[in-house]
Write a protein that holds these residues in place. Structure first.
Motif, mmCIF file in Angstrom:
data_model
loop_
_atom_site.group_PDB
_atom_site.id
_atom_site.type_symbol
_atom_site.label_atom_id
_atom_site.label_comp_id
_atom_site.label_asym_id
_atom_site.label_seq_id
_atom_site.Cartn_x
_atom_site.Cartn_y
_atom_site.Cartn_z
ATOM 1 N N LYS A 1 4.897 14.614 -13.213
ATOM 2 C CA LYS A 1 4.787 14.405 -11.589
ATOM 3 C C LYS A 1 4.628 12.621 -11.239
ATOM 4 O O LYS A 1 5.330 12.413 -10.037
ATOM 5 C CB LYS A 1 3.412 14.835 -11.076
ATOM 6 C CG LYS A 1 3.180 15.608 -11.680
ATOM 7 C CD LYS A 1 3.857 16.979 -10.602
ATOM 8 C CE LYS A 1 3.235 18.592 -11.437
ATOM 9 N NZ LYS A 1 4.155 19.426 -11.503
ATOM 10 N N ARG B 1 3.896 24.083 -3.324
ATOM 11 C CA ARG B 1 3.969 25.822 -3.983
ATOM 12 C C ARG B 1 2.836 25.714 -5.009
ATOM 13 O O ARG B 1 2.062 26.405 -5.003
ATOM 14 C CB ARG B 1 4.481 26.491 -3.169
ATOM 15 C CG ARG B 1 4.253 27.818 -3.185
ATOM 16 C CD ARG B 1 5.803 29.025 -3.156
ATOM 17 N NE ARG B 1 5.110 30.460 -3.044
ATOM 18 C CZ ARG B 1 5.546 31.033 -3.454
ATOM 19 N NH1 ARG B 1 6.973 30.888 -4.880
ATOM 20 N NH2 ARG B 1 5.027 32.248 -3.458
ATOM 21 N N ARG C 1 -2.381 26.196 -7.424
ATOM 22 C CA ARG C 1 -3.268 26.385 -8.693
ATOM 23 C C ARG C 1 -4.409 26.143 -8.260
ATOM 24 O O ARG C 1 -5.903 26.177 -8.164
ATOM 25 C CB ARG C 1 -2.404 24.801 -9.574
ATOM 26 C CG ARG C 1 -1.861 25.738 -10.512
ATOM 27 C CD ARG C 1 -1.368 24.634 -11.669
ATOM 28 N NE ARG C 1 0.294 24.302 -11.607
ATOM 29 C CZ ARG C 1 0.926 23.037 -10.749
ATOM 30 N NH1 ARG C 1 -0.065 22.216 -10.753
ATOM 31 N NH2 ARG C 1 2.296 23.937 -11.036
ATOM 32 N N ARG C 2 -4.191 25.191 -6.891
ATOM 33 C CA ARG C 2 -5.589 24.773 -5.678
ATOM 34 C C ARG C 2 -6.923 26.243 -6.204
ATOM 35 O O ARG C 2 -7.718 26.070 -6.182
ATOM 36 C CB ARG C 2 -5.339 23.932 -5.509
ATOM 37 C CG ARG C 2 -6.675 23.288 -3.855
ATOM 38 C CD ARG C 2 -6.511 22.458 -2.997
ATOM 39 N NE ARG C 2 -5.400 21.646 -3.526
ATOM 40 C CZ ARG C 2 -4.692 20.801 -2.601
ATOM 41 N NH1 ARG C 2 -4.811 20.975 -1.220
ATOM 42 N NH2 ARG C 2 -4.396 19.955 -2.926
ATOM 43 N N ARG C 3 -6.138 27.031 -5.437
ATOM 44 C CA ARG C 3 -6.873 28.495 -4.597
ATOM 45 C C ARG C 3 -7.144 28.962 -6.258
ATOM 46 O O ARG C 3 -8.471 29.129 -6.210
ATOM 47 C CB ARG C 3 -5.727 29.290 -4.571
ATOM 48 C CG ARG C 3 -5.243 29.211 -2.705
ATOM 49 C CD ARG C 3 -3.982 29.648 -2.443
ATOM 50 N NE ARG C 3 -3.596 29.255 -1.330
ATOM 51 C CZ ARG C 3 -2.315 29.767 -0.699
ATOM 52 N NH1 ARG C 3 -2.114 30.480 -1.074
ATOM 53 N NH2 ARG C 3 -2.725 29.109 0.634
ATOM 54 N N GLN C 4 -6.532 28.730 -7.503
ATOM 55 C CA GLN C 4 -6.824 29.526 -8.705
ATOM 56 C C GLN C 4 -8.154 28.941 -9.357
ATOM 57 O O GLN C 4 -9.130 29.480 -9.954
ATOM 58 C CB GLN C 4 -5.449 29.401 -10.028
ATOM 59 C CG GLN C 4 -4.882 30.349 -9.310
ATOM 60 C CD GLN C 4 -3.235 30.533 -10.286
ATOM 61 O OE1 GLN C 4 -3.614 28.984 -11.358
ATOM 62 N NE2 GLN C 4 -3.020 31.287 -10.336
ATOM 63 N N LEU C 5 -8.528 27.475 -8.486
ATOM 64 C CA LEU C 5 -10.287 27.151 -9.434
ATOM 65 C C LEU C 5 -11.082 27.616 -8.761
ATOM 66 O O LEU C 5 -12.306 27.941 -8.160
ATOM 67 C CB LEU C 5 -10.079 25.453 -9.348
ATOM 68 C CG LEU C 5 -8.347 24.274 -9.794
ATOM 69 C CD1 LEU C 5 -8.168 23.279 -9.628
ATOM 70 C CD2 LEU C 5 -9.269 25.089 -11.235
ATOM 71 N N TRP D 1 0.821 23.656 -6.771
ATOM 72 C CA TRP D 1 -0.143 22.538 -6.376
ATOM 73 C C TRP D 1 -1.034 23.402 -5.680
ATOM 74 O O TRP D 1 -1.939 23.675 -6.392
ATOM 75 C CB TRP D 1 0.447 21.172 -5.495
ATOM 76 C CG TRP D 1 1.216 20.087 -6.598
ATOM 77 C CD1 TRP D 1 1.167 20.494 -7.672
ATOM 78 C CD2 TRP D 1 1.422 19.431 -6.278
ATOM 79 N NE1 TRP D 1 1.500 19.219 -8.843
ATOM 80 C CE2 TRP D 1 1.735 18.289 -6.934
ATOM 81 C CE3 TRP D 1 1.364 18.969 -5.019
ATOM 82 C CZ2 TRP D 1 2.461 17.267 -7.236
ATOM 83 C CZ3 TRP D 1 2.225 17.782 -4.460
ATOM 84 C CH2 TRP D 1 2.599 17.016 -5.975
ATOM 85 N N ARG D 2 -0.568 24.218 -4.869
ATOM 86 C CA ARG D 2 -1.510 25.170 -3.779
ATOM 87 C C ARG D 2 -2.261 25.746 -4.336
ATOM 88 O O ARG D 2 -3.324 27.019 -4.495
ATOM 89 C CB ARG D 2 -1.013 25.543 -2.154
ATOM 90 C CG ARG D 2 -0.821 24.036 -1.216
ATOM 91 C CD ARG D 2 -0.259 24.538 -0.720
ATOM 92 N NE ARG D 2 0.003 24.023 0.163
ATOM 93 C CZ ARG D 2 0.345 23.870 1.704
ATOM 94 N NH1 ARG D 2 1.507 24.668 2.878
ATOM 95 N NH2 ARG D 2 0.650 22.561 2.538
#
Length: 125
Positions: free
Chosen positions: A32, A116, A121-125, A118-119
């Motif tokens: 990254k 996509r 992964r963010r939703r899984q948290l 990143w989004r």
């Protein structure tokens, strides 16, 4: 001889920069921190192509070749294999626009995948 080596180094750097512009987004999927270097490189490359700017590496290389006593791209591995890729014969403004668009499409696609991920992964948290 030193000027010739320096001019060859500029051509190699130029080629690596082009490869980085086209594939750096893929590397950024893994590392990254490369994004901070890749996005400005993409912006520069697209600007050069879209606005027909003159890349500063070209006059630097030509100056070094002139100081080395060379009158163009003759002889040697670097000149034969890399220069034609970086400075293709018949390069027109229209071709430059297509090249710039290719840079944009490739990188928009790669960064779209990155965002996509990143989004998701963010939703899984």
């Amino acid at each position: 001889m030193g000027y010739r080596v320096a001019a060859d180094a500029v051509v190699i750097f130029h080629f690596i920069f082009i490869v980085f512009v086209m594939s750096g987004g893929i590397l950024a999927l893994r590392w990254k921190w490369l994004i901070a270097m890749h996005l400005p490189a993409v912006a520069w490359a697209m600007s050069v192509e879209f606005f027909h700017l003159y890349c500063p590496l070209t006059p630097l290389e030509n100056t070094l070749r002139a100081k080395a006593g060379e009158g163009g791209y003759t002889g040697g591995f670097i000149e034969h294999y890399l220069v034609a890729l970086i400075y293709p014969a018949g390069l027109t403004p229209g071709i430059q626009l297509w090249l710039g668009a290719s840079v944009a499409v490739v990188n928009i696609t790669v960064y779209g995948v990155l965002v996509r991920g990143w989004r998701m992964r963010r939703r899984q948290l």
